[in-house]
Design a protein around this motif. Structure first.
Motif, PDB file in Angstrom:
ATOM      1  N   ILE A   1      34.896   4.214  -8.690  1.00  0.00           N
ATOM      2  CA  ILE A   1      36.133   5.312  -8.763  1.00  0.00           C
ATOM      3  C   ILE A   1      36.019   6.718  -7.785  1.00  0.00           C
ATOM      4  N   SER A   2      37.459   6.514  -7.323  1.00  0.00           N
ATOM      5  CA  SER A   2      36.924   8.437  -6.723  1.00  0.00           C
ATOM      6  C   SER A   2      36.715   9.099  -7.340  1.00  0.00           C
ATOM      7  N   ASN A   3      36.191   9.878  -7.024  1.00  0.00           N
ATOM      8  CA  ASN A   3      35.921  11.043  -7.868  1.00  0.00           C
ATOM      9  C   ASN A   3      36.564  11.966  -8.973  1.00  0.00           C
ATOM     10  N   LYS A   4      37.493  12.574  -7.429  1.00  0.00           N
ATOM     11  CA  LYS A   4      38.973  13.333  -8.067  1.00  0.00           C
ATOM     12  C   LYS A   4      39.566  12.320  -9.130  1.00  0.00           C
ATOM     13  N   TYR A   5      39.700  10.788  -8.320  1.00  0.00           N
ATOM     14  CA  TYR A   5      40.858  10.582  -9.765  1.00  0.00           C
ATOM     15  C   TYR A   5      39.791  10.114 -10.962  1.00  0.00           C
ATOM     16  N   LEU A   6      38.485  10.405 -11.074  1.00  0.00           N
ATOM     17  CA  LEU A   6      37.900  10.397 -11.820  1.00  0.00           C
ATOM     18  C   LEU A   6      37.925  10.925 -13.343  1.00  0.00           C
ATOM     19  N   ASP A   7      38.113  12.747 -12.282  1.00  0.00           N
ATOM     20  CA  ASP A   7      38.121  13.841 -13.041  1.00  0.00           C
ATOM     21  C   ASP A   7      39.608  13.759 -14.278  1.00  0.00           C
ATOM     22  N   SER A   8      39.971  12.646 -13.455  1.00  0.00           N
ATOM     23  CA  SER A   8      40.796  13.432 -14.956  1.00  0.00           C
ATOM     24  C   SER A   8      41.091  11.786 -16.279  1.00  0.00           C
ATOM     25  N   ILE A   9      40.478  11.035 -15.412  1.00  0.00           N
ATOM     26  CA  ILE A   9      39.908  10.354 -16.605  1.00  0.00           C
ATOM     27  C   ILE A   9      39.129  10.827 -18.005  1.00  0.00           C
ATOM     28  N   ILE A  10      37.737  11.798 -17.041  1.00  0.00           N
ATOM     29  CA  ILE A  10      37.082  11.618 -18.074  1.00  0.00           C
ATOM     30  C   ILE A  10      37.616  13.295 -18.739  1.00  0.00           C
ATOM     31  N   SER A  11      38.977  13.916 -17.969  1.00  0.00           N
ATOM     32  CA  SER A  11      39.397  14.519 -18.703  1.00  0.00           C
ATOM     33  C   SER A  11      39.692  14.386 -20.426  1.00  0.00           C
ATOM     34  N   SER A  12      40.107  13.480 -19.417  1.00  0.00           N
ATOM     35  CA  SER A  12      41.697  12.325 -20.893  1.00  0.00           C
ATOM     36  C   SER A  12      40.219  12.125 -21.892  1.00  0.00           C
ATOM     37  N   LEU A  13      39.165  12.110 -22.198  1.00  0.00           N
ATOM     38  CA  LEU A  13      37.955  11.458 -22.633  1.00  0.00           C
ATOM     39  C   LEU A  13      37.105  12.219 -23.186  1.00  0.00           C
ATOM     40  N   LYS A  14      37.819  13.282 -23.085  1.00  0.00           N
ATOM     41  CA  LYS A  14      36.509  14.346 -23.843  1.00  0.00           C
ATOM     42  C   LYS A  14      37.835  15.501 -23.752  1.00  0.00           C
ATOM     43  N   VAL A  15      39.019  15.198 -24.372  1.00  0.00           N
ATOM     44  CA  VAL A  15      40.389  16.222 -25.111  1.00  0.00           C
ATOM     45  C   VAL A  15      40.024  14.878 -26.167  1.00  0.00           C
ATOM     46  N   LYS A  16      40.096  13.633 -25.861  1.00  0.00           N
ATOM     47  CA  LYS A  16      39.899  12.807 -27.157  1.00  0.00           C
ATOM     48  C   LYS A  16      38.990  12.723 -28.360  1.00  0.00           C
ATOM     49  N   GLY A  17      38.064  13.615 -27.476  1.00  0.00           N
ATOM     50  CA  GLY A  17      36.856  13.252 -28.307  1.00  0.00           C
ATOM     51  C   GLY A  17      35.655  12.669 -28.135  1.00  0.00           C
ATOM     52  N   LEU A  18      35.616  12.045 -27.218  1.00  0.00           N
ATOM     53  CA  LEU A  18      34.791  10.906 -26.445  1.00  0.00           C
ATOM     54  C   LEU A  18      33.800  10.862 -26.125  1.00  0.00           C
ATOM     55  N   ILE A  19      33.812  11.742 -25.412  1.00  0.00           N
ATOM     56  CA  ILE A  19      32.837  12.350 -24.699  1.00  0.00           C
ATOM     57  C   ILE A  19      32.597  13.732 -24.193  1.00  0.00           C
ATOM     58  N   ALA A  20      31.297  14.007 -23.683  1.00  0.00           N
ATOM     59  CA  ALA A  20      31.329  15.994 -24.018  1.00  0.00           C
ATOM     60  C   ALA A  20      29.614  15.332 -22.757  1.00  0.00           C
ATOM     61  N   ASN A  21      29.862  17.211 -22.119  1.00  0.00           N
ATOM     62  CA  ASN A  21      28.819  16.981 -20.606  1.00  0.00           C
ATOM     63  C   ASN A  21      27.678  17.777 -21.930  1.00  0.00           C
ATOM     64  N   VAL A  22      26.029  17.159 -21.740  1.00  0.00           N
ATOM     65  CA  VAL A  22      24.997  17.115 -22.508  1.00  0.00           C
ATOM     66  C   VAL A  22      24.680  18.635 -22.651  1.00  0.00           C
ATOM     67  N   GLY A  23      24.698  19.457 -21.014  1.00  0.00           N
ATOM     68  CA  GLY A  23      24.366  20.966 -21.022  1.00  0.00           C
ATOM     69  C   GLY A  23      25.458  21.451 -20.493  1.00  0.00           C
ATOM     70  N   GLY A  24      26.463  21.303 -20.790  1.00  0.00           N
ATOM     71  CA  GLY A  24      27.334  21.716 -20.305  1.00  0.00           C
ATOM     72  C   GLY A  24      28.116  21.797 -18.877  1.00  0.00           C
ATOM     73  N   LYS A  25      28.351  22.129 -17.746  1.00  0.00           N
ATOM     74  CA  LYS A  25      29.065  22.181 -16.412  1.00  0.00           C
ATOM     75  C   LYS A  25      28.366  21.378 -16.452  1.00  0.00           C
ATOM     76  N   ARG A  26      28.602  20.605 -14.525  1.00  0.00           N
ATOM     77  CA  ARG A  26      27.040  20.468 -13.869  1.00  0.00           C
ATOM     78  C   ARG A  26      26.105  19.454 -15.016  1.00  0.00           C
TER      79      ARG A  26
END
Length: 138
Positions: free
Chosen positions: A36-61
């Protein structure tokens, strides 16, 4: 038809769920393994975060982990991270159809939507992962 973001969202959650790294899995690694392109994955990751399904372990990066247990995440959760369940527009927006108040098919479509939601809530992320593992080894 299930859209690409929902399909890729499921694949992304499977990758995250299967990661045994306590620091999570990096987006670039998900992108690489799932092609999956990293750019397209950005929006997928964003939606999963907003839904409360995933999070970054230690913040950005940092890597991603599941917030909810994989036994609790349903296909309904994944689907609705990207769009609402909409079978026919007049069910959620009766004002779109002049026949909504006396439509002979309306009850059928309302029940269809309920049945579809029930099916989506009956399947969990862990069940999908375990089924795939079972199929792979048998």
């Amino acid at each position: 038809m299930i859209n690409t973001k929902i399909r890729y969202g499921l694949r992304t959650l499977i990758e995250i769920a299967l990661s045994d790294n306590p620091n999570g899995i990096y987006q670039k690694d998900i992108a690489f393994s799932q092609k999956i392109s990293n750019k397209y994955l950005d929006s997928i990751i964003s939606s999963l975060k907003v839904k409360g399904l995933i999070a970054n372990v230690g913040g950005k990066r940092s890597g991603y982990v599941l917030i909810m247990p994989k036994e609790k995440i349903t296909l309904y959760d994944i689907y609705t991270a990207f769009e609402p369940i909409s079978v026919v527009p007049c069910i959620t927006n009766p004002e779109l159809c002049e026949k909504a108040s006396n439509c002979k098919a309306r009850k059928y479509w309302m029940n269809f939507k309920k049945d579809y939601e029930k099916m989506l809530t009956s399947r969990t992320l862990i069940q999908i992962i375990e089924e795939e593992a079972y199929e792979t080894f048998n």
